[in-house]
Scaffold this motif. Structure first.
Motif, PDB file in Angstrom:
ATOM      1  N   LYS A  97      39.889  34.702  49.444  1.00 29.75           N
ATOM      2  CA  LYS A  97      38.512  34.631  49.934  1.00 29.75           C
ATOM      3  C   LYS A  97      37.550  35.206  48.898  1.00 29.75           C
ATOM      4  O   LYS A  97      36.483  34.655  48.636  1.00 29.75           O
ATOM      5  CB  LYS A  97      38.394  35.388  51.257  1.00 29.75           C
ATOM      6  CG  LYS A  97      37.034  35.262  51.939  1.00 29.75           C
ATOM      7  CD  LYS A  97      37.071  35.923  53.313  1.00 29.75           C
ATOM      8  CE  LYS A  97      35.753  35.711  54.059  1.00 29.75           C
ATOM      9  NZ  LYS A  97      34.620  36.379  53.399  1.00 29.75           N
ATOM     10  N   ALA A  98      37.951  36.330  48.289  1.00 28.09           N
ATOM     11  CA  ALA A  98      37.097  36.954  47.280  1.00 28.09           C
ATOM     12  C   ALA A  98      36.965  36.075  46.048  1.00 28.09           C
ATOM     13  O   ALA A  98      35.866  35.914  45.489  1.00 28.09           O
ATOM     14  CB  ALA A  98      37.668  38.323  46.896  1.00 28.09           C
ATOM     15  N   MET A  99      38.070  35.470  45.611  1.00 28.78           N
ATOM     16  CA  MET A  99      38.034  34.645  44.407  1.00 28.78           C
ATOM     17  C   MET A  99      37.286  33.341  44.618  1.00 28.78           C
ATOM     18  O   MET A  99      36.866  32.698  43.655  1.00 28.78           O
ATOM     19  CB  MET A  99      39.458  34.348  43.937  1.00 28.78           C
ATOM     20  CG  MET A  99      40.126  35.504  43.215  1.00 28.78           C
ATOM     21  SD  MET A  99      39.201  36.115  41.782  1.00 28.78           S
ATOM     22  CE  MET A  99      39.133  34.658  40.742  1.00 28.78           C
ATOM     23  N   SER A 100      37.109  32.925  45.877  1.00 27.60           N
ATOM     24  CA  SER A 100      36.359  31.699  46.145  1.00 27.60           C
ATOM     25  C   SER A 100      34.856  31.936  46.165  1.00 27.60           C
ATOM     26  O   SER A 100      34.075  30.978  46.223  1.00 27.60           O
ATOM     27  CB  SER A 100      36.794  31.091  47.482  1.00 27.60           C
ATOM     28  OG  SER A 100      36.431  31.930  48.566  1.00 27.60           O
ATOM     29  N   HIS A 101      34.448  33.197  46.078  1.00 29.92           N
ATOM     30  CA  HIS A 101      33.016  33.494  46.064  1.00 29.92           C
ATOM     31  C   HIS A 101      32.418  32.989  44.751  1.00 29.92           C
ATOM     32  O   HIS A 101      33.031  33.143  43.677  1.00 29.92           O
ATOM     33  CB  HIS A 101      32.788  35.000  46.200  1.00 29.92           C
ATOM     34  CG  HIS A 101      31.361  35.378  46.445  1.00 29.92           C
ATOM     35  ND1 HIS A 101      30.429  35.471  45.424  1.00 29.92           N
ATOM     36  CD2 HIS A 101      30.694  35.666  47.594  1.00 29.92           C
ATOM     37  CE1 HIS A 101      29.256  35.819  45.933  1.00 29.92           C
ATOM     38  NE2 HIS A 101      29.396  35.934  47.251  1.00 29.92           N
ATOM     39  N   PRO A 102      31.229  32.389  44.795  1.00 30.58           N
ATOM     40  CA  PRO A 102      30.621  31.835  43.574  1.00 30.58           C
ATOM     41  C   PRO A 102      30.520  32.830  42.422  1.00 30.58           C
ATOM     42  O   PRO A 102      30.702  32.456  41.250  1.00 30.58           O
ATOM     43  CB  PRO A 102      29.233  31.392  44.053  1.00 30.58           C
ATOM     44  CG  PRO A 102      29.434  31.082  45.504  1.00 30.58           C
ATOM     45  CD  PRO A 102      30.428  32.089  45.986  1.00 30.58           C
ATOM     46  N   ASP A 103      30.238  34.107  42.733  1.00 30.59           N
ATOM     47  CA  ASP A 103      30.114  35.106  41.664  1.00 30.59           C
ATOM     48  C   ASP A 103      31.447  35.286  40.935  1.00 30.59           C
ATOM     49  O   ASP A 103      31.491  35.315  39.699  1.00 30.59           O
ATOM     50  CB  ASP A 103      29.656  36.451  42.236  1.00 30.59           C
ATOM     51  CG  ASP A 103      28.204  36.423  42.668  1.00 30.59           C
ATOM     52  OD1 ASP A 103      27.500  35.441  42.344  1.00 30.59           O
ATOM     53  OD2 ASP A 103      27.775  37.383  43.342  1.00 30.59           O
ATOM     54  N   ASN A 104      32.529  35.391  41.689  1.00 29.14           N
ATOM     55  CA  ASN A 104      33.836  35.586  41.055  1.00 29.14           C
ATOM     56  C   ASN A 104      34.310  34.325  40.345  1.00 29.14           C
ATOM     57  O   ASN A 104      34.979  34.402  39.306  1.00 29.14           O
ATOM     58  CB  ASN A 104      34.865  36.022  42.096  1.00 29.14           C
ATOM     59  CG  ASN A 104      34.746  37.499  42.437  1.00 29.14           C
ATOM     60  OD1 ASN A 104      34.322  38.299  41.606  1.00 29.14           O
ATOM     61  ND2 ASN A 104      35.120  37.864  43.654  1.00 29.14           N
ATOM     62  N   LEU A 161      42.226  41.790  38.475  1.00 31.79           N
ATOM     63  CA  LEU A 161      41.387  42.918  38.861  1.00 31.79           C
ATOM     64  C   LEU A 161      40.924  42.780  40.309  1.00 31.79           C
ATOM     65  O   LEU A 161      40.945  43.757  41.076  1.00 31.79           O
ATOM     66  CB  LEU A 161      40.176  43.015  37.932  1.00 31.79           C
ATOM     67  CG  LEU A 161      39.155  44.113  38.272  1.00 31.79           C
ATOM     68  CD1 LEU A 161      39.815  45.483  38.217  1.00 31.79           C
ATOM     69  CD2 LEU A 161      37.959  44.036  37.324  1.00 31.79           C
ATOM     70  N   VAL A 162      40.532  41.577  40.699  1.00 32.47           N
ATOM     71  CA  VAL A 162      40.092  41.347  42.076  1.00 32.47           C
ATOM     72  C   VAL A 162      41.255  41.562  43.037  1.00 32.47           C
ATOM     73  O   VAL A 162      41.094  42.178  44.110  1.00 32.47           O
ATOM     74  CB  VAL A 162      39.516  39.925  42.233  1.00 32.47           C
ATOM     75  CG1 VAL A 162      39.215  39.622  43.697  1.00 32.47           C
ATOM     76  CG2 VAL A 162      38.253  39.767  41.397  1.00 32.47           C
ATOM     77  N   TYR A 163      42.441  41.086  42.657  1.00 35.13           N
ATOM     78  CA  TYR A 163      43.624  41.291  43.506  1.00 35.13           C
ATOM     79  C   TYR A 163      43.916  42.779  43.670  1.00 35.13           C
ATOM     80  O   TYR A 163      44.224  43.251  44.772  1.00 35.13           O
ATOM     81  CB  TYR A 163      44.840  40.590  42.911  1.00 35.13           C
ATOM     82  CG  TYR A 163      46.107  40.857  43.700  1.00 35.13           C
ATOM     83  CD1 TYR A 163      46.413  40.109  44.830  1.00 35.13           C
ATOM     84  CD2 TYR A 163      46.975  41.897  43.329  1.00 35.13           C
ATOM     85  CE1 TYR A 163      47.550  40.362  45.572  1.00 35.13           C
ATOM     86  CE2 TYR A 163      48.117  42.160  44.071  1.00 35.13           C
ATOM     87  CZ  TYR A 163      48.394  41.387  45.187  1.00 35.13           C
ATOM     88  OH  TYR A 163      49.506  41.667  45.925  1.00 35.13           O
TER      89      TYR A 163
END
Length: 250
Positions: free
Chosen positions: A40-47, A79-81
C-alpha cells in the motif's frame, strides 16, 4: 457457555495450556500486516516517484546499467519495507512485554477484562482458530496499561467507567471468511453489555481492510484516524500507515 457455528467452532475463556498457541497466533496476526502495508505504501504516488528517481539515478551513474537502476530503486523499496516492519514488530514486542506477558493476571483475574479463544476440531483434535480480548475501562490502572499504537496511553479520559476496548482480534488464516470474526466480536459486545459499558472501542490499521469492513457491518463507526505510531515520525511517515479508531455504542 461455548458458542458453536456451522463448522463446529467453540468460543471459550483462555486457559494456561493455550499460551504457546495463543502467542504464535498473536504474533502472526500482527506481522501478517507488514506486506499489505508495504504494498500500500509503495503504491503511493510519492513513493512511486522516488523509486523511479532512484532507479534513474542508478541507471545514469552506472553508465546505462540496468542492474544499478534496479538496485537503487530496490534500496528505496527496502527502506519502506523496513519502516512498515518496524511499526508492526515494535507494536508486537511491546504487547508481548506488557499485556501478553501474563494473560491470566492482566485479563482473566480482572473482572472488567476477558480473553477468549476459538477452537475448531481437526482430525479429532481441537485446534486454535482465533483469539480475542477485551479490556474494560472501569479501572484506572488498566487504562494505563492499554497503550495503543502510538506508544502512549490511550486517550480514555472521556471513556473511563463506560467503555471497553478490544485488545486484539485474530483469526487463523485457513479459517477466515467463515463468520468467526463476527462471532468473536459479538462475544465482545455481549461482554461489554454485561459489564454495563456504554460502548466498545477498536483500534486497527489501514492495512486491515477486511476487519474494518466487518466492524462497519456490525455497527461500528470510525471516530478518528491518525498516522502517529510508537516509531520515529520519519518511519511512520514513510510507512504511511494510518491508525483507525472505531466505536460502537451499546
Amino acid at each position: 457457555m461455548a458458542q458453536k457455528n456451522n463448522f463446529q467452532c467453540s468460543i471459550r475463556p483462555y486457559m494456561a495450556s493455550d499460551r504457546d498457541s495463543v502467542i504464535s497466533l498473536f504474533r502472526f496476526g500482527i506481522l501478517e500486516h507488514v506486506y499489505p502495508a508495504f504494498f500500500k505504501a509503495m503504491s503511493h504516488p510519492d513513493n512511486v516517484g522516488i523509486a523511479l528517481s532512484f532507479s534513474m539515478a542508478g541507471y545514469v551513474l552506472g553508465g546505462s546499467s540496468y542492474i544499478l537502476a534496479f538496485l537503487f530503486g530496490g534500496a528505496w523499496a527496502a527502506l519502506v519495507y523496513y519502516c512498515c516492519h518496524e511499526i508492526y514488530d515494535g507494536y508486537l514486542r511491546r504487547k508481548l512485554d506488557m499485556e501478553m506477558a501474563d494473560i491470566q493476571a492482566n485479563f482473566l483475574d480482572n473482572p472488567v477484562n476477558s480473553f477468549w479463544v476459538a477452537e475448531v476440531e481437526v482430525d479429532g483434535q481441537d485446534k486454535l482458530a482465533g483469539l480475542m480480548a477485551v479490556m474494560g475501562m472501569k479501572c484506572g490502572p488498566m487504562s494505563d496499561m492499554c497503550d495503543g499504537w502510538n506508544g502512549g496511553t490511550v486517550d480514555v479520559a472521556s471513556l473511563e467507567g463506560s467503555a471497553g476496548e478490544m485488545f486484539k482480534l485474530v483469526i487463523s488464516f485457513p479459517l477466515r471468511r467463515k463468520g468467526l470474526g463476527t462471532q468473536l466480536t459479538e462475544k465482545a459486545i455481549e461482554f461489554c453489555k454485561e459489564q454495563g459499558l456504554s460502548r466498545l472501542v477498536i483500534e486497527t490499521t489501514s492495512s486491515h481492510i477486511a476487519a474494518i469492513s466487518m466492524f462497519r457491518k456490525l455497527g461500528f463507526v470510525q471516530t478518528s484516524s491518525h498516522s502517529s505510531t510508537h516509531a520515529n515520525r520519519w518511519i511512520s511517515k514513510l510507512a504511511r500507515i494510518s491508525v483507525i479508531r472505531m466505536e460502537k455504542f451499546l
